[in-house]
Design a protein around this motif. Structure first.
Motif, PDB file in Angstrom:
ATOM      1  N   ASP A 158      13.728  48.849   9.427  1.00 18.47           N
ATOM      2  CA  ASP A 158      12.769  49.149   8.368  1.00 18.47           C
ATOM      3  C   ASP A 158      11.234  48.866   9.034  1.00 18.47           C
ATOM      4  N   VAL A 159      11.135  47.885  10.007  1.00 12.86           N
ATOM      5  CA  VAL A 159       9.754  47.790  10.608  1.00 12.86           C
ATOM      6  C   VAL A 159       9.502  48.842  11.507  1.00 12.86           C
ATOM      7  N   LEU A 160      10.483  49.558  12.236  1.00 10.31           N
ATOM      8  CA  LEU A 160      10.430  50.575  13.006  1.00 10.31           C
ATOM      9  C   LEU A 160       9.950  51.751  12.142  1.00 10.31           C
ATOM     10  N   GLY A 161      10.723  51.841  11.131  1.00 11.06           N
ATOM     11  CA  GLY A 161      10.367  53.031  10.455  1.00 11.06           C
ATOM     12  C   GLY A 161       8.990  53.025   9.798  1.00 11.06           C
ATOM     13  N   LEU A 162       8.609  52.000   9.387  1.00 12.08           N
ATOM     14  CA  LEU A 162       7.134  51.843   8.717  1.00 12.08           C
ATOM     15  C   LEU A 162       6.249  52.071  10.102  1.00 12.08           C
ATOM     16  N   VAL A 163       6.371  51.813  11.154  1.00 18.21           N
ATOM     17  CA  VAL A 163       5.581  52.327  12.386  1.00 18.21           C
ATOM     18  C   VAL A 163       5.487  53.664  12.521  1.00 18.21           C
ATOM     19  N   ILE A 164       6.870  54.337  12.390  1.00 14.70           N
ATOM     20  CA  ILE A 164       6.704  55.814  12.458  1.00 14.70           C
ATOM     21  C   ILE A 164       6.103  56.464  11.309  1.00 14.70           C
ATOM     22  N   ALA A 187       2.938  45.736  16.687  1.00 14.52           N
ATOM     23  CA  ALA A 187       2.654  44.622  16.974  1.00 14.52           C
ATOM     24  C   ALA A 187       2.442  43.511  15.525  1.00 14.52           C
ATOM     25  N   ALA A 188       1.823  44.404  14.716  1.00 12.15           N
ATOM     26  CA  ALA A 188       1.444  43.842  13.580  1.00 12.15           C
ATOM     27  C   ALA A 188       2.619  43.692  12.576  1.00 12.15           C
ATOM     28  N   ALA A 189       3.439  44.801  12.648  1.00 11.53           N
ATOM     29  CA  ALA A 189       4.622  44.798  11.983  1.00 11.53           C
ATOM     30  C   ALA A 189       5.755  43.670  12.525  1.00 11.53           C
ATOM     31  N   PHE A 190       5.881  43.616  13.633  1.00 16.37           N
ATOM     32  CA  PHE A 190       6.940  42.605  14.056  1.00 16.37           C
ATOM     33  C   PHE A 190       6.171  41.098  14.173  1.00 16.37           C
ATOM     34  N   VAL A 238      -0.719  43.383   6.087  1.00 17.77           N
ATOM     35  CA  VAL A 238      -0.932  43.248   7.682  1.00 17.77           C
ATOM     36  C   VAL A 238       0.147  44.686   8.245  1.00 17.77           C
ATOM     37  N   GLY A 239       0.227  45.271   7.446  1.00 20.08           N
ATOM     38  CA  GLY A 239       0.942  46.717   7.952  1.00 20.08           C
ATOM     39  C   GLY A 239       2.529  46.636   7.959  1.00 20.08           C
ATOM     40  N   SER A 240       2.914  45.725   7.320  1.00 22.47           N
ATOM     41  CA  SER A 240       4.584  45.363   7.144  1.00 22.47           C
ATOM     42  C   SER A 240       5.068  45.959   5.998  1.00 22.47           C
ATOM     43  N   ALA A 241       5.883  45.457   5.395  1.00 20.43           N
ATOM     44  CA  ALA A 241       6.440  45.933   4.028  1.00 20.43           C
ATOM     45  C   ALA A 241       6.696  44.741   3.093  1.00 20.43           C
TER      46      ALA A 241
END
Length: 399
Positions: A158-164, A187-190, A238-241
């Motif tokens: 999910d985090v990688l999907g948000l980055v994409i 970096a913000a997501a993780f 912060v750009g995550s979900a």
């Protein structure tokens, strides 16, 4: 939406979800499958009762998935989750790279240009952690090693999907692709997930110990829910979900003595909100769009590579001795995550209506296939054959 209309929609949603959920269980399938079917039937393409794009329905569905991921976090042992971290990370990376590449290839072969192919490939990347976690929880297999790997991989997915999504969305909007921008988003997501867990483990236990001494159980439960909402808001900022924040809140409350009181209160709320989420996911499917042969063929091709890519990812941690096929199948459903990508492509004009329908076909097929296949894999048959012994071909036949 008028009050009377809203109440009718909610009543229809809850009744249909409950009845079809129990009917699915009578046929040996997870309840979530019946709830998704209820959504398709109540959606605009069949009965026209539930419209997930209506703001109040969308908000209730979002609250539902936040509560669901908070519940899953409360049930998750962080130490056990961390112990399968390398395997989960390997599954997540392969589960993003393989479907993205295969989806891009299929879209290109069907004549789509660069940007539509990128969006179609991106829609295949992220696993629906809400659907996967609900199925594993219903089957009582969430705490199995395979379940923990799937949960960890789905969250990373999910985090990688948000980055994409962020990167592809920027390109679609006319922005430029830079290594620095991608690195900052990642970096913000993780970083949020790590910081939330570390800081939460320091602050939350003493806070909830104090609440346990001075407040009633109901107060403790509501403070836990408030913390989940707060974590969800911070995660989004912060750009995550939202769902990543809610899951992190559950993880930090889980080790505290008060987690039982929090869980009891949240589960009661979940009886109302969570079915609304799954019905809304089902209602987003327009079955009328599958009448065109080209759309159907495109959807079938995307579905095949979507399934193959995730199942192959299940075998990425070669050192893991458990049932890799279970891991791969559990990573298959795209659900609401795939819907987000497809909707972005449609609203920006990158995906034509037919291409959008093909992606939707893939989302629907993977969402419905995974619960059926997981149920078959995780339940011994009448002859007592261990589900881990099934091969991919036999699984497909059984499903």
């Amino acid at each position: 939406m008028h009050v009377a209309e809203f109440l009718f929609v909610i009543a229809s949603t809850l009744v249909a979800a409950k009845l079809l959920g129990e009917l699915a269980e009578r046929f040996g399938q997870p309840a979530v499958l019946g709830e998704l079917v209820a959504g398709v039937l109540l959606g605009a393409s069949v009965l026209g009762v539930v419209h997930p794009e209506v703001e109040i329905i969308h908000l209730l569905a979002e609250v539902g998935v936040i509560i669901l991921l908070f519940e899953i976090g409360l049930e998750t042992d962080l130490k056990k989750l961390m112990s399968v971290g390398p395997a989960a990370f390997a599954v997540a990376l392969a589960g993003v790279a393989l479907p993205f590449g295969l989806g891009y290839l299929v879209a290109s072969l069907f004549g789509l240009d660069l940007l539509p192919s990128l969006v179609a490939g991106a829609a295949l990347t992220a696993t629906s952690v809400g659907i996967t976690a609900r199925v594993l929880s219903d089957l009582g297999r969430l705490n199995d090693p395979e379940g923990q790997i799937v949960l960890g991989a789905a969250v990373i997915d999910d985090v990688l999907g948000l980055v994409i999504l962020s990167v592809v969305g920027g390109v679609v909007a006319g922005g430029t692709l830079s290594v620095g921008g991608v690195a900052l988003t990642t970096a913000a997501a993780f970083g949020f997930l790590a910081a939330a867990i570390v800081l939460g483990r320091l602050v939350v236990p003493p806070l909830f110990a104090m609440l346990g001494r001075i407040g009633k159980e109901q107060t403790v439960a509501m403070m836990g829910l408030a913390l989940a909402f707060l974590f969800a808001v911070i995660a989004e900022r912060v750009g995550s979900a939202f769902i990543i924040g809610a899951f992190a809140a559950g993880l930090v409350i889980a080790p505290t003595p008060q987690h039982r009181a929090v869980e009891a209160g949240v589960v009661r709320l979940g009886y109302f909100f969570v079915p609304i989420f799954f019905v809304a996911v089902g209602a987003a499917v327009d079955v009328r769009s599958f009448a065109t042969l080209d759309v159907t063929l495109f959807g079938i091709a995307l579905t095949l590579v979507a399934v193959v890519g995730k199942i192959a990812a299940g075998y990425a941690p070669w050192w893991f001795k458990g049932r890799k096929l279970v891991i791969g199948v559990a990573m298959v459903p795209r659900g609401e995550v795939g819907l987000i990508f497809a909707q972005m492509g449609l609203t920006t004009g990158v995906l034509a209506a037919g291409d959008f329908s093909g992606v939707m076909f893939m989302v629907m097929a993977t969402t419905f296939l995974a619960p059926i296949a997981l149920k078959r894999l995780l339940t011994k048959d009448a002859d007592g054959k261990d589900p881990g012994e099934y091969g991919i071909a036999e699984l497909t036949t059984e499903a």
